[in-house]
Every structure is written in structure tokens, then in C-alpha cells.
Design a protein around this motif. Structure first.
Motif, PDB file in Angstrom:
ATOM      1  N   VAL A   7       0.852  -1.184   0.000  1.00 45.95           N
ATOM      2  CA  VAL A   7       0.000   0.000   0.000  1.00 45.95           C
ATOM      3  C   VAL A   7       0.888   1.233   0.000  1.00 45.95           C
ATOM      4  CG1 VAL A   7      -1.802   1.274   1.223  1.00 45.95           C
ATOM      5  CG2 VAL A   7      -1.848  -1.229   1.214  1.00 45.95           C
ATOM      6  N   ASN A   8       0.696   2.074  -0.987  1.00 47.47           N
ATOM      7  CA  ASN A   8       1.474   3.312  -1.119  1.00 47.47           C
ATOM      8  C   ASN A   8       2.979   3.040  -1.105  1.00 47.47           C
ATOM      9  OD1 ASN A   8      -0.967   4.667  -1.218  1.00 47.47           O
ATOM     10  ND2 ASN A   8      -0.965   5.103   0.970  1.00 47.47           N
ATOM     11  N   GLY A   9       3.356   1.939  -1.753  1.00 44.46           N
ATOM     12  CA  GLY A   9       4.759   1.602  -1.915  1.00 44.46           C
ATOM     13  C   GLY A   9       5.388   0.845  -0.764  1.00 44.46           C
ATOM     14  N   GLY A  53      -2.728   0.782 -10.548  1.00 45.36           N
ATOM     15  CA  GLY A  53      -2.983   1.979 -11.337  1.00 45.36           C
ATOM     16  C   GLY A  53      -4.413   2.155 -11.816  1.00 45.36           C
ATOM     17  N   GLN A  54      -5.251   1.169 -11.604  1.00 45.11           N
ATOM     18  CA  GLN A  54      -6.637   1.249 -12.063  1.00 45.11           C
ATOM     19  C   GLN A  54      -7.569   1.556 -10.895  1.00 45.11           C
ATOM     20  OE1 GLN A  54      -7.510   1.033 -15.388  1.00 45.11           O
ATOM     21  NE2 GLN A  54      -5.283   1.116 -15.530  1.00 45.11           N
ATOM     22  N   PRO A  55      -8.556   2.421 -11.103  1.00 44.62           N
ATOM     23  CA  PRO A  55      -9.482   2.721 -10.007  1.00 44.62           C
ATOM     24  C   PRO A  55     -10.329   1.500  -9.666  1.00 44.62           C
ATOM     25  CG  PRO A  55     -10.192   3.798 -12.042  1.00 44.62           C
ATOM     26  CD  PRO A  55      -8.884   3.149 -12.331  1.00 44.62           C
ATOM     27  N   ARG A  56     -10.408   1.200  -8.373  1.00 48.47           N
ATOM     28  CA  ARG A  56     -11.204   0.074  -7.886  1.00 48.47           C
ATOM     29  C   ARG A  56     -11.948   0.510  -6.636  1.00 48.47           C
ATOM     30  NH1 ARG A  56      -9.733  -5.272  -9.139  1.00 48.47           N
ATOM     31  NH2 ARG A  56     -11.707  -5.680  -8.085  1.00 48.47           N
ATOM     32  N   ARG A  57     -13.110  -0.054  -6.436  1.00 51.71           N
ATOM     33  CA  ARG A  57     -13.899   0.209  -5.234  1.00 51.71           C
ATOM     34  C   ARG A  57     -13.416  -0.737  -4.133  1.00 51.71           C
ATOM     35  NH1 ARG A  57     -14.949   3.946  -8.567  1.00 51.71           N
ATOM     36  NH2 ARG A  57     -17.084   4.321  -9.255  1.00 51.71           N
ATOM     37  N   SER A  58     -12.786  -0.181  -3.137  1.00 50.31           N
ATOM     38  CA  SER A  58     -12.167  -1.002  -2.097  1.00 50.31           C
ATOM     39  C   SER A  58     -13.170  -1.631  -1.146  1.00 50.31           C
ATOM     40  CB  SER A  58     -11.141  -0.176  -1.309  1.00 50.31           C
ATOM     41  OG  SER A  58     -11.748   0.907  -0.638  1.00 50.31           O
ATOM     42  N   CYS A  59     -14.396  -1.136  -1.110  1.00 52.86           N
ATOM     43  CA  CYS A  59     -15.388  -1.707  -0.198  1.00 52.86           C
ATOM     44  C   CYS A  59     -15.867  -3.080  -0.657  1.00 52.86           C
ATOM     45  CB  CYS A  59     -16.588  -0.775  -0.024  1.00 52.86           C
ATOM     46  SG  CYS A  59     -17.686  -0.682  -1.474  1.00 52.86           S
ATOM     47  N   GLN A  70      -0.314  -3.740  -6.446  1.00 52.38           N
ATOM     48  CA  GLN A  70       0.023  -2.497  -5.753  1.00 52.38           C
ATOM     49  C   GLN A  70      -1.243  -1.684  -5.492  1.00 52.38           C
ATOM     50  OE1 GLN A  70       3.394  -1.623  -5.130  1.00 52.38           O
ATOM     51  NE2 GLN A  70       3.801  -3.700  -5.828  1.00 52.38           N
ATOM     52  N   VAL A  71      -1.438  -1.266  -4.258  1.00 54.51           N
ATOM     53  CA  VAL A  71      -2.586  -0.445  -3.885  1.00 54.51           C
ATOM     54  C   VAL A  71      -2.094   0.971  -3.597  1.00 54.51           C
ATOM     55  CG1 VAL A  71      -4.427  -0.106  -2.187  1.00 54.51           C
ATOM     56  CG2 VAL A  71      -3.799  -2.430  -2.908  1.00 54.51           C
ATOM     57  N   THR A  72      -2.779   1.946  -4.159  1.00 57.88           N
ATOM     58  CA  THR A  72      -2.481   3.349  -3.863  1.00 57.88           C
ATOM     59  C   THR A  72      -3.746   4.001  -3.338  1.00 57.88           C
ATOM     60  OG1 THR A  72      -0.872   3.412  -5.671  1.00 57.88           O
ATOM     61  CG2 THR A  72      -1.597   5.532  -4.768  1.00 57.88           C
TER      62      THR A  72
END
Length: 153
Positions: A7-9, A53-59, A70-72
Motif C-alpha cells: 500500500v502506497n509503496g 494503477g486502475q481505479p477500484r472500489r475497495s469496499c 500495488q494499492v495506492t
């Protein structure tokens, strides 16, 4: 069950149930509260993060399905697109209540990484599903156009 996620590197270890949504891992286990809970069914966009790098709904994304991706989160958003979007958001005074804004910003960053000069249709398509309770959609679209122009310079 222990999971290793980036997460965030930073590689982080969490011990959670496999079905735990990424949103709650980010907020409750990692203490990153910029990503918001909105609807819980991936319909409002408040929980949007980038996965590879792709938008995803984390819920609606169980931590067990992440693998080595990788999660940002909004806290880790960086690079020219992030800076341009954040500056345009401030210049256009986009947020009112601000609750949806981290998801809106993450979706806008992803759009500008894919489409350098988005037209209104591309913006509307990319931002579809990001609900703003304050209805600042006109300012959001204008800010994305501004950010795209700033990236041209």
C-alpha cells in the motif's frame, strides 16, 4: 489469516479474515483514513483506490483477492497527474462537504493517466459511479479539464 499487501509503496502485514474488504484493511488495520466508506456495495465511489494503477472500489474487494498487486490510496497519490488534479480541485473550489472527494480525485487521476485530453464524454464515463452528495459535478468536470491543460504545459 496473515496477508502481505503493498500500500502506497510499502509492504504491510495484516492479519484479517480473507473476506475482509480492502477498505477496512486500509482504514482499520493501516490507519489510512482518507479512503471513505460510503455505500458498502461499490456504487458510490467514496472508497475508490488504485489497484495496479486502475481505479477500484475497495469496499467490495476482499483482501484475499489482491495477490501481489500495488494499492495506492489518496494518501499515496503522487506524480504529475495527482498534483495537477489536486491543484485544479483547489483552484475550482470543488469540495463542499468533501466526503466523496478522495474517490473523485483518485478516479480523475486514473483518467488523466489514460487520456491526456479528455472530452466531456470521457470525463463523464470515467467519473460515472462517483456520487457527490453536494452535486459539484460541473466543478469536477471543469477541474479535470483544467488539470489536463496544466499537464500539457
Amino acid at each position: 489469516m496473515p496477508y502481505s499487501i503493498t500500500v502506497n509503496g510499502a509492504v504491510r502485514e495484516v492479519d484479517v479474515d480473507p473476506d475482509t474488504p480492502l477498505l477496512w484493511v486500509i482504514r482499520d488495520n493501516l490507519g489510512l483514513t482518507g479512503t471513505k466508506f460510503g455505500c458498502g456495495v461499490a456504487q458510490c465511489g467514496a472508497c475508490t483506490v488504485h489497484v495496479d494503477g486502475q481505479p477500484r472500489r475497495s469496499c467490495a474487494l476482499p483482501v484475499s483477492r489482491l495477490g501481489n498487486r500495488q494499492v495506492t490510496t489518496i494518501e499515496g497519490a503522487d506524480g504529475p497527474e495527482a498534483k495537477a488534479v489536486q491543484a485544479a480541485w483547489a483552484a475550482r473550489d470543488v469540495p463542499q462537504c468533501g466526503y466523496c472527494q478522495s474517490g473523485q480525485v483518485m478516479s480523475a487521476i486514473a483518467l488523466l493517466r489514460e487520456v491526456k485530453k479528455p472530452d466531456d464524454k470521457a470525463i463523464d464515463l470515467a467519473m460515472n459511479g462517483n456520487i457527490c452528495r453536494c452535486a459539484t459535478y460541473v466543478r469536477i468536470r471543469a477541474a479535470i479539464h483544467d488539470a489536463a491543460k496544466a499537464l500539457e504545459a
